[in-house]
Design a protein around this motif. Structure first.
Motif, PDB file in Angstrom:
ATOM      1  N   ALA A 192      47.227  55.185  48.407  1.00  0.00           N
ATOM      2  CA  ALA A 192      48.618  55.616  48.571  1.00  0.00           C
ATOM      3  C   ALA A 192      49.585  54.519  48.130  1.00  0.00           C
ATOM      4  N   PHE A 193      49.265  53.273  48.467  1.00  0.00           N
ATOM      5  CA  PHE A 193      50.124  52.162  48.064  1.00  0.00           C
ATOM      6  C   PHE A 193      50.087  51.977  46.555  1.00  0.00           C
ATOM      7  N   CYS A 194      48.909  52.106  45.933  1.00  0.00           N
ATOM      8  CA  CYS A 194      48.800  52.016  44.473  1.00  0.00           C
ATOM      9  C   CYS A 194      49.623  53.112  43.797  1.00  0.00           C
ATOM     10  N   ASP A 195      49.572  54.307  44.356  1.00  0.00           N
ATOM     11  CA  ASP A 195      50.367  55.404  43.800  1.00  0.00           C
ATOM     12  C   ASP A 195      51.861  55.104  43.908  1.00  0.00           C
ATOM     13  N   ALA A 196      52.267  54.549  45.056  1.00  0.00           N
ATOM     14  CA  ALA A 196      53.677  54.211  45.246  1.00  0.00           C
ATOM     15  C   ALA A 196      54.115  53.121  44.272  1.00  0.00           C
ATOM     16  N   LEU A 197      53.273  52.103  44.081  1.00  0.00           N
ATOM     17  CA  LEU A 197      53.579  51.044  43.122  1.00  0.00           C
ATOM     18  C   LEU A 197      53.723  51.620  41.723  1.00  0.00           C
ATOM     19  N   SER A 198      52.789  52.492  41.350  1.00  0.00           N
ATOM     20  CA  SER A 198      52.817  53.087  40.023  1.00  0.00           C
ATOM     21  C   SER A 198      54.114  53.850  39.797  1.00  0.00           C
ATOM     22  N   GLY A 199      54.539  54.579  40.827  1.00  0.00           N
ATOM     23  CA  GLY A 199      55.782  55.331  40.709  1.00  0.00           C
ATOM     24  C   GLY A 199      56.983  54.426  40.565  1.00  0.00           C
ATOM     25  N   ARG A 200      57.045  53.364  41.354  1.00  0.00           N
ATOM     26  CA  ARG A 200      58.194  52.465  41.316  1.00  0.00           C
ATOM     27  C   ARG A 200      58.254  51.680  40.006  1.00  0.00           C
ATOM     28  N   LEU A 201      57.102  51.510  39.358  1.00  0.00           N
ATOM     29  CA  LEU A 201      57.065  50.790  38.085  1.00  0.00           C
ATOM     30  C   LEU A 201      57.062  51.727  36.884  1.00  0.00           C
ATOM     31  N   GLY A 202      57.242  53.029  37.117  1.00  0.00           N
ATOM     32  CA  GLY A 202      57.303  53.981  36.014  1.00  0.00           C
ATOM     33  C   GLY A 202      55.984  54.181  35.297  1.00  0.00           C
ATOM     34  N   LEU A 203      54.880  54.106  36.038  1.00  0.00           N
ATOM     35  CA  LEU A 203      53.553  54.193  35.426  1.00  0.00           C
ATOM     36  C   LEU A 203      52.794  55.456  35.813  1.00  0.00           C
ATOM     37  N   SER A 204      53.386  56.314  36.600  1.00  0.00           N
ATOM     38  CA  SER A 204      52.649  57.465  37.141  1.00  0.00           C
ATOM     39  C   SER A 204      52.079  58.370  36.059  1.00  0.00           C
ATOM     40  N   ASP A 205      52.788  58.490  34.928  1.00  0.00           N
ATOM     41  CA  ASP A 205      52.322  59.370  33.847  1.00  0.00           C
ATOM     42  C   ASP A 205      51.347  58.676  32.895  1.00  0.00           C
ATOM     43  N   LEU A 206      51.033  57.413  33.172  1.00  0.00           N
ATOM     44  CA  LEU A 206      50.188  56.632  32.263  1.00  0.00           C
ATOM     45  C   LEU A 206      48.844  56.266  32.871  1.00  0.00           C
ATOM     46  N   LEU A 207      48.546  56.745  34.060  1.00  0.00           N
ATOM     47  CA  LEU A 207      47.386  56.261  34.803  1.00  0.00           C
ATOM     48  C   LEU A 207      46.055  56.546  34.116  1.00  0.00           C
ATOM     49  N   HIS A 208      46.005  57.577  33.269  1.00  0.00           N
ATOM     50  CA  HIS A 208      44.744  57.928  32.605  1.00  0.00           C
ATOM     51  C   HIS A 208      44.647  57.357  31.193  1.00  0.00           C
TER      52      HIS A 208
END
Length: 223
Positions: free
Chosen positions: A121-137
């Motif tokens: 959950a924290f990794c997901d939150a970090l990814s969102g705050r850094l604009g990386l959510s659409d790049l995870l794959h």
């Protein structure tokens, strides 16, 4: 009472050269308390990165003491320093050092997994705050330099380290993105009572931290 996180005492470091030892740090001392942020400025070649490497246990001083969380890491062997670093230090350097065979999401989680502190959950939150959510794959080679820098920052922050060491963490980012990344770093310090030691050439960014020090000719002064 303040809780001292990093205490570097009379640190000296030199490197061999054709003209004899090149003295980089000449009796440098600094301390950083938990929850405190310190900007380190100085000209290129002044020893800022060397000081950061020593603080993170990536190298050993010629003399002096480095206490991290009250433990003297200056005389530890490589394996012991690596264990301390894995559990206590988040490193953000100019070289991204992402694992090319891992996706963005796996790269972000890597350090937290090694420290046995993976929190999806924290990794997901970090990814969102850094604009990386659409790049995870995606894989690192599919990213721009700025995107790779943000992944490297997320990886360093994912284990919620006690000490964050950042060498020009916004150097590959545009000003707006750099400001938002620094805001995230400062938020994490506030939320987790971590300490942040950041090298920067930007007076504007340095002024956002609680303290500033300047490194010149191997010696530190208050900026």
């Amino acid at each position: 009472m303040a809780n001292t996180l990093l205490d570097m005492r009379d640190i000296r470091k030199s490197y061999p050269s054709d003209d004899g030892p090149q003295h980089v740090l000449n009796g440098v001392s600094l301390h950083l308390d938990a929850g405190e942020t310190l900007a380190l400025t100085g000209e290129s070649g002044s020893g800022k990165s060397t000081l950061l490497h020593l603080a993170g246990g990536l190298d050993q001083p010629d003399s002096g003491e480095i206490l991290l969380g009250g433990r003297d890491i200056s005389d530890m062997d490589d394996a012991a320093r690596a264990a301390v670093r894995r559990h206590s230090v988040g490193l953000v350097f100019q070289q991204f050092n992402l694992v090319p065979s891992l996706t963005v999401g796996a790269n972000i989680a890597l350090q937290a997994r090694l420290a046995d502190r993976h929190d999806p959950a924290f990794c997901d939150a970090l990814s969102g705050r850094l604009g990386l959510s659409d790049l995870l794959h995606r894989y690192p080679e599919q990213l721009s330099g700025g995107q790779q820098q943000r992944v490297a920052i997320a990886r360093a922050l994912a284990p919620r380290p006690a000490l964050i060491l950042a060498d020009e963490p916004t150097g590959n980012l545009d000003e707006a993105t750099g400001d938002s990344v620094l805001t995230l770093l400062l938020d994490l310090v506030r939320e987790t009572d971590a300490g942040l030691l950041m090298v920067t050439h930007s007076p504007r960014l340095a002024n956002r931290l609680s303290r500033r020090m300047h490194l010149t000719l191997g010696a530190l002064s208050v900026a």
